[in-house]
Design an enzyme around this catalytic site. Structure first.
Site, mmCIF file in Angstrom:
data_model
loop_
_atom_site.group_PDB
_atom_site.id
_atom_site.type_symbol
_atom_site.label_atom_id
_atom_site.label_comp_id
_atom_site.label_asym_id
_atom_site.label_seq_id
_atom_site.Cartn_x
_atom_site.Cartn_y
_atom_site.Cartn_z
ATOM 1 C CG ASN A 9 -1.760 1.221 1.371
ATOM 2 O OD1 ASN A 9 -1.802 2.052 0.457
ATOM 3 N ND2 ASN A 9 -2.437 1.367 2.499
ATOM 4 C CD1 TRP A 10 3.420 1.028 -3.032
ATOM 5 C CD2 TRP A 10 3.297 2.232 -4.917
ATOM 6 N NE1 TRP A 10 4.037 0.325 -4.031
ATOM 7 C CE2 TRP A 10 3.975 1.031 -5.199
ATOM 8 C CE3 TRP A 10 3.100 3.152 -5.964
ATOM 9 C CZ2 TRP A 10 4.460 0.723 -6.474
ATOM 10 C CZ3 TRP A 10 3.580 2.843 -7.233
ATOM 11 C CH2 TRP A 10 4.251 1.643 -7.480
ATOM 12 C CE LYS A 11 -0.150 3.114 4.829
ATOM 13 N NZ LYS A 11 -0.080 3.230 6.284
ATOM 14 C CG HIS A 94 -5.745 2.009 5.279
ATOM 15 N ND1 HIS A 94 -5.321 2.912 6.218
ATOM 16 C CD2 HIS A 94 -4.734 1.126 5.099
ATOM 17 C CE1 HIS A 94 -4.087 2.577 6.588
ATOM 18 N NE2 HIS A 94 -3.700 1.502 5.923
ATOM 19 C CD GLU A 96 -2.926 5.465 6.799
ATOM 20 O OE1 GLU A 96 -2.891 5.528 5.557
ATOM 21 O OE2 GLU A 96 -2.043 4.881 7.470
ATOM 22 C CD GLU A 166 -3.418 -2.350 7.249
ATOM 23 O OE1 GLU A 166 -2.312 -2.618 6.760
ATOM 24 O OE2 GLU A 166 -4.019 -1.301 7.010
ATOM 25 N N GLY A 172 2.687 2.245 10.876
ATOM 26 C CA GLY A 172 3.673 3.322 10.741
ATOM 27 C C GLY A 172 4.371 3.679 12.036
ATOM 28 C CB SER A 212 5.329 -1.806 12.108
ATOM 29 O OG SER A 212 4.949 -0.453 12.326
ATOM 30 N N GLY A 233 2.878 -1.170 4.263
ATOM 31 C CA GLY A 233 2.959 0.261 3.951
ATOM 32 C C GLY A 233 4.397 0.662 3.650
ATOM 33 N N GLY A 234 5.058 1.206 4.651
ATOM 34 C CA GLY A 234 6.408 1.769 4.477
ATOM 35 C C GLY A 234 7.371 0.847 3.749
HETATM 36 P P1 13P Z 1 3.103 0.318 7.679
HETATM 37 O O1 13P Z 1 3.581 -0.969 7.078
HETATM 38 O O2 13P Z 1 3.849 1.514 7.171
HETATM 39 O O3 13P Z 1 3.004 0.255 9.166
HETATM 40 O O4 13P Z 1 1.597 0.521 7.131
HETATM 41 C C1 13P Z 1 0.718 -0.525 7.197
HETATM 42 C C2 13P Z 1 -0.493 -0.141 6.449
HETATM 43 O O5 13P Z 1 -1.229 0.734 6.836
HETATM 44 C C3 13P Z 1 -0.774 -0.858 5.186
HETATM 45 O O6 13P Z 1 -2.044 -0.577 4.721
#
Ligand code: 13P
Length: 249
Positions: A9-11, A94, A96, A166, A172, A212, A233-234
């Protein structure tokens, strides 16, 4: 049996050119993965990245879609539009989106239904915030999220859904859920799905962990019976890091 999946997930990261560079690198290093691989990109990258990854083992996901089919919704992108880019999945719910854009159970239910109606497979995210876990309420929170947006689906529809657990406190933050915490929740989720749709559908449902997750902890998470991969994510923003997580299978 269910599929193992590693999804990125590049966000809201990467310009179009940077996204193309990342997808190009992934295409060259991800050859025969032992799991399904998906990259979730911003809307504007979808068509280009989907075209670029054609013929590769990597599928493409949008990170969101609209809760209406079409019409006067300036700035929104419909599930039909996402599908027309060549994407095959869409991340829905998600944390967010829930926290910053007011996406309620009812809105997410609409999005899931529109995604499915347009031939997209939803990657539906659930998870509790820190206070809820501290109060021991994580199981009921996740249950309400599933019931509120997914459990109105028919069994046939539900069979196309991927679930991502999640925990919001792990996203994050570098604070990964322990393999035991994650396994416990994944088993809870599978139990809820079994109670609603039966054992066969529950056993076929891929449940991913997100929060994470990285090359160091992926193998110990994925080793658990109910953890069928990760939503990353990251660590999905660098080809080598993402590849290392894929290689945990
Ligand atoms: P991180 O891997 O950066 O913690 O993010 C997870 C995430 O929200 C994937 O959708």
């Amino acid at each position: 049996m269910r599929k193992n999946i590693v999804a990125g997930n590049w966000k809201m990261n990467k310009t179009l050119q940077e996204g193309v560079a990342l997808a190009t690198e992934l295409k060259s290093i991800v050859k025969n993965p032992n799991c399904d691989v998906i990259v979730g990109t911003p809307f504007i990258h979808l068509a280009t990245v989907a075209e670029l990854l054609k013929g590769s083992p990597i599928a493409v996901a949008a990170e969101n879609c609209a809760d209406h089919a079409s019409g006067a919704y300036t700035g929104e992108v419909s599930a039909a539009m996402v599908k027309s880019t060549g994407a095959s999945y869409v991340i829905i719910g998600h944390s967010e989106r829930r926290a910053y854009y007011g996406e309620t159970y009812a809105i997410l239910k609409e999005k899931v239904q529109l995604a499915l109606a347009n031939g997209l497979r939803p990657i539906f995210c659930v998870g509790e915030v820190k206070e809820e876990r501290e109060a021991g309420r994580q199981n009921e929170v996740v249950k309400a999220q599933l019931e509120g947006s997914l459990f109105g689906l028919t069994a046939e529809e539900f069979a196309k859904v991927v679930i991502a657990y999640e925990p919001v406190w792990a996203i994050g933050t570098g604070l990964t859920a322990t393999p035991e915490q994650a396994q416990e929740m994944h088993s809870h989720i599978r139990g809820l799905v079994a109670a609603k749709y039966g054992r066969e559908i529950a056993d076929g449902c891929s449940i991913l962990y997100g929060g994470s997750c990285n090359a160091k902890n992926a193998a110990s998470l994925f080793a658990n019976p109910d953890i069928d991969g990760g939503l990353i994510g990251g660590a999905s923003l660098k080809a080598e890091d993402f590849k290392a997580i894929i290689d945990a299978f």
